[in-house]
Enzyme design. Structure first.
Site, mmCIF file in Angstrom:
data_model
loop_
_atom_site.group_PDB
_atom_site.id
_atom_site.type_symbol
_atom_site.label_atom_id
_atom_site.label_comp_id
_atom_site.label_asym_id
_atom_site.label_seq_id
_atom_site.Cartn_x
_atom_site.Cartn_y
_atom_site.Cartn_z
ATOM 1 N N GLU A 150 0.118 0.737 4.301
ATOM 2 C CA GLU A 150 -0.180 1.242 3.002
ATOM 3 C C GLU A 150 -0.671 2.673 3.217
ATOM 4 O O GLU A 150 -1.711 2.681 3.962
ATOM 5 C CB GLU A 150 -1.130 0.241 2.354
ATOM 6 N N ASN A 173 -12.469 3.762 3.757
ATOM 7 C CA ASN A 173 -12.857 3.275 2.525
ATOM 8 C C ASN A 173 -13.132 1.744 2.049
ATOM 9 O O ASN A 173 -13.987 1.391 1.028
ATOM 10 C CB ASN A 173 -11.907 4.004 1.272
ATOM 11 N N CYS A 176 -7.095 4.668 -2.424
ATOM 12 C CA CYS A 176 -5.558 4.779 -2.591
ATOM 13 C C CYS A 176 -5.086 4.522 -4.221
ATOM 14 O O CYS A 176 -4.221 5.164 -4.355
ATOM 15 C CB CYS A 176 -4.992 3.851 -1.539
HETATM 16 O O1 G3H Z 1 -7.974 2.301 -0.899
HETATM 17 C C1 G3H Z 1 -6.988 1.470 -1.058
HETATM 18 C C2 G3H Z 1 -7.454 0.081 -1.328
HETATM 19 O O2 G3H Z 1 -6.476 -0.851 -1.117
HETATM 20 C C3 G3H Z 1 -7.585 0.171 -3.089
HETATM 21 O O3 G3H Z 1 -8.146 -1.149 -3.344
HETATM 22 O O4 G3H Z 1 -7.758 -1.072 -5.824
HETATM 23 O O5 G3H Z 1 -9.457 -2.444 -4.826
HETATM 24 O O6 G3H Z 1 -9.932 -0.252 -4.950
HETATM 25 P P1 G3H Z 1 -8.845 -1.212 -4.944
#
Ligand code: G3H
Length: 498
Positions: free
Chosen positions: A266, A171, A300
């Site tokens: 993570e 993503n 996430c």
């Molecule tokens: O998908 C996991 C990412 O660490 C979320 O990052 O909060 O900038 O979308 P974000």
């Protein structure tokens, strides 16, 4: 206009197949095989990358080890200078990299550009932060510990770990790659990148920006290929001294197999949004839509369950539905808000959760609609704890609402999850918000805003199955170093003279 793989990026392409990066060169694998990357929108093969062999991984590891030794002796300011250069080159080439993100992971066009710009900013900040925190050490004196005189002076500073293996998710294949590459390099480590299959070509373009910046050969490498062939081989490789992984529960398997190396993981979340009666309901609705549906819920940190007090639930659901009706659904090239999810199997998984909720009596606020990998935004009201969607991560544009009758009920649901990444609370009562924040078993609690990782220098961490360690620029730099002490032993206490 096709920009990827052309101009300065032409050398990363070998015919139809993107090369991998080793020993400062772009190479084709001896396997003669490639891995197809399917465009989530067209569901046709968009790109191909090399299927690297274990032998090629071994060579990358050997080169990384040699390069790291010299890099650790390169002055910190020089390391920072190269990172700044890479950041500028990355930003300069945001268009072709964004194009890959659109084609490989169906990231909306504007968000794709923002991901590259954010990545350049992250690398620059990392260079600055590294200069600040790695330029400092500690001095300890012995006479603070019982039984000691002041005859020992301990100088401690931070040294690199060696070779860092970075595995980012689909993503944010660029941003979550540089969030590992930047800290590893500034701290004096070598870096081996294994990009996700979907997102690999964007990652290869990003790596080329580091190549153009002039990093020493072998210091950075990027191997592509099938997880079944090189996945475990990489994570269990004796040449790896640290693993930084972002992704799904593969991370749990990696943590069981990895050797005695520091891990930064993570692994997703089921971020709860607790809404109290005194909340600003327009603010709540805006954040539920942004938090739950941006990038079609494939974050996430997306809001993944709304826990709302019964008395205000109807009003909030109505406001959210009004906003959902305005979202543009379609291809990423048109900068739609909701774009196809990354793979057909993801879409099938999401559909499974939706059908389970349907059978068990959830209220569908919109009609469920799917075409290929494209799923229209869907709010499910009156979800109960016996439905899978109350607990599982859809990673799609489908959001459950659970009506609660007390704050305790909300906290209980949040804490009963096996995840513990972030959560959020909406209330005008800051005192209550702080109490609830303390009670929520998550790595971060946002008050009056949806969960988010950024700004990228903030600490970012998950409890329980959401991860190991803490990220964010400063924490990642620290995590990718260890402390080295030198103790000066004096023949007599230093305060005996005079
Ligand atoms: O998908 C996991 C990412 O660490 C979320 O990052 O909060 O900038 O979308 P974000």
């Amino acid at each position: 206009m096709a920009l990827a793989g052309t101009g300065v990026f032409a050398e990363i392409l070998d015919g139809e197949v993107y090369r991998y990066y080793a020993d400062g060169e772009w190479r084709s694998s001896a396997s003669g095989k490639s891995v197809a990357i399917v465009n989530p929108t067209t569901r046709k093969t968009q790109y191909r990358v090399q299927a690297c062999t274990q032998e090629e991984v071994n060579k990358v590891m050997d080169a990384a080890k040699v390069a790291q030794k010299a890099w650790a002796r390169t002055p910190l300011w020089k390391r920072a200078e190269l990172l700044h250069k890479a950041a500028a080159i990355l930003k300069e080439h945001k268009a072709p990299i964004a194009e890959c993100l659109v084609k490989e992971i169906a990231k909306p066009a504007k968000d794709a550009v923002s991901e590259v710009v954010r990545s350049g900013d992250l690398v620059s900040y990392t260079a600055e932060e590294g200069v600040r925190i790695l330029g400092e050490g500690k001095l300890l004196v012995s006479d603070s510990f019982p039984g000691n005189e002041r005859n020992k002076y301990c100088l401690s500073s931070k040294i690199p770990l060696g070779v860092v293996l970075a595995i980012p998710p689909f993503n944010y294949p660029v941003n979550l790659a540089v969030s590992k590459i930047g800290p590893a390099l500034i701290a004096g480590n070598a870096l081996v990148l294994k990009p996700p299959t979907q997102g690999a070509v964007a990652a290869l373009h990003m790596v080329h920006c580091f190549h153009l910046a002039g990093f020493p050969k072998g210091l950075i490498s990027c191997v592509t290929g099938k997880g079944s062939e090189i996945g475990d081989f990489l994570t269990m490789h004796p040449g790896v001294n640290c693993i930084s992984f972002t992704g799904g529960d593969t991370g749990i398997a990696i943590s069981k197999k990895a050797g005695m190396v520091p891990l930064q993981m993570e692994l997703g979340g089921k971020d709860a949004c607790i809404v109290l009666e005194d909340a600003d309901l327009d603010l709540v609705a805006g954040n539920i839509v942004k938090g739950g549906f941006s990038y079609s819920g494939q974050r996430c940190t997306a809001v993944k369950v709304v826990l709302i007090m019964e008395s205000i639930a109807d009003a909030v659901v109505q406001k959210v539905n009004a906003k959902l009706a305005k979202l543009k659904v379609g291809p990423p090239e048109d900068d739609s808000d909701i774009t196809p999810v990354v793979t057909e199997s993801s879409a099938n998984f999401i559909e499974g959760l939706v059908m389970d909720a349907k059978e068990k009596g959830a209220t569908f606020c919109q009609e469920y609609r799917r075409e290929g990998n494209l799923i229209w935004p869907l709010l499910l009201d009156h979800v109960r704890p016996d439905m899978r969607i109350a607990w599982e991560e859809p990673f799609g544009p489908v959001l459950p609402v659970i009506r609660i009758n007390s704050v305790e009920e909300g906290i209980h649901h949040c804490n009963a999850s096996n995840f513990g990444l972030q959560g959020c609370i909406f209330t005008r009562d800051i005192n209550k918000a702080i109490l609830i924040s303390d009670a929520m078993e998550t790595g971060t609690v946002q008050i009056n805003s949806a969960p988010a990782r950024g700004p990228d220098h903030f600490p970012f961490q998950g409890l329980k199955d959401s991860g190991i360690g803490s990220q964010g620029i400063t924490n990642s730099i620290n995590m990718m170093t260890k402390v080295k002490s030198t103790v000066i032993n004096l023949p007599s206490p230093s305060y005996t003279m005079g």
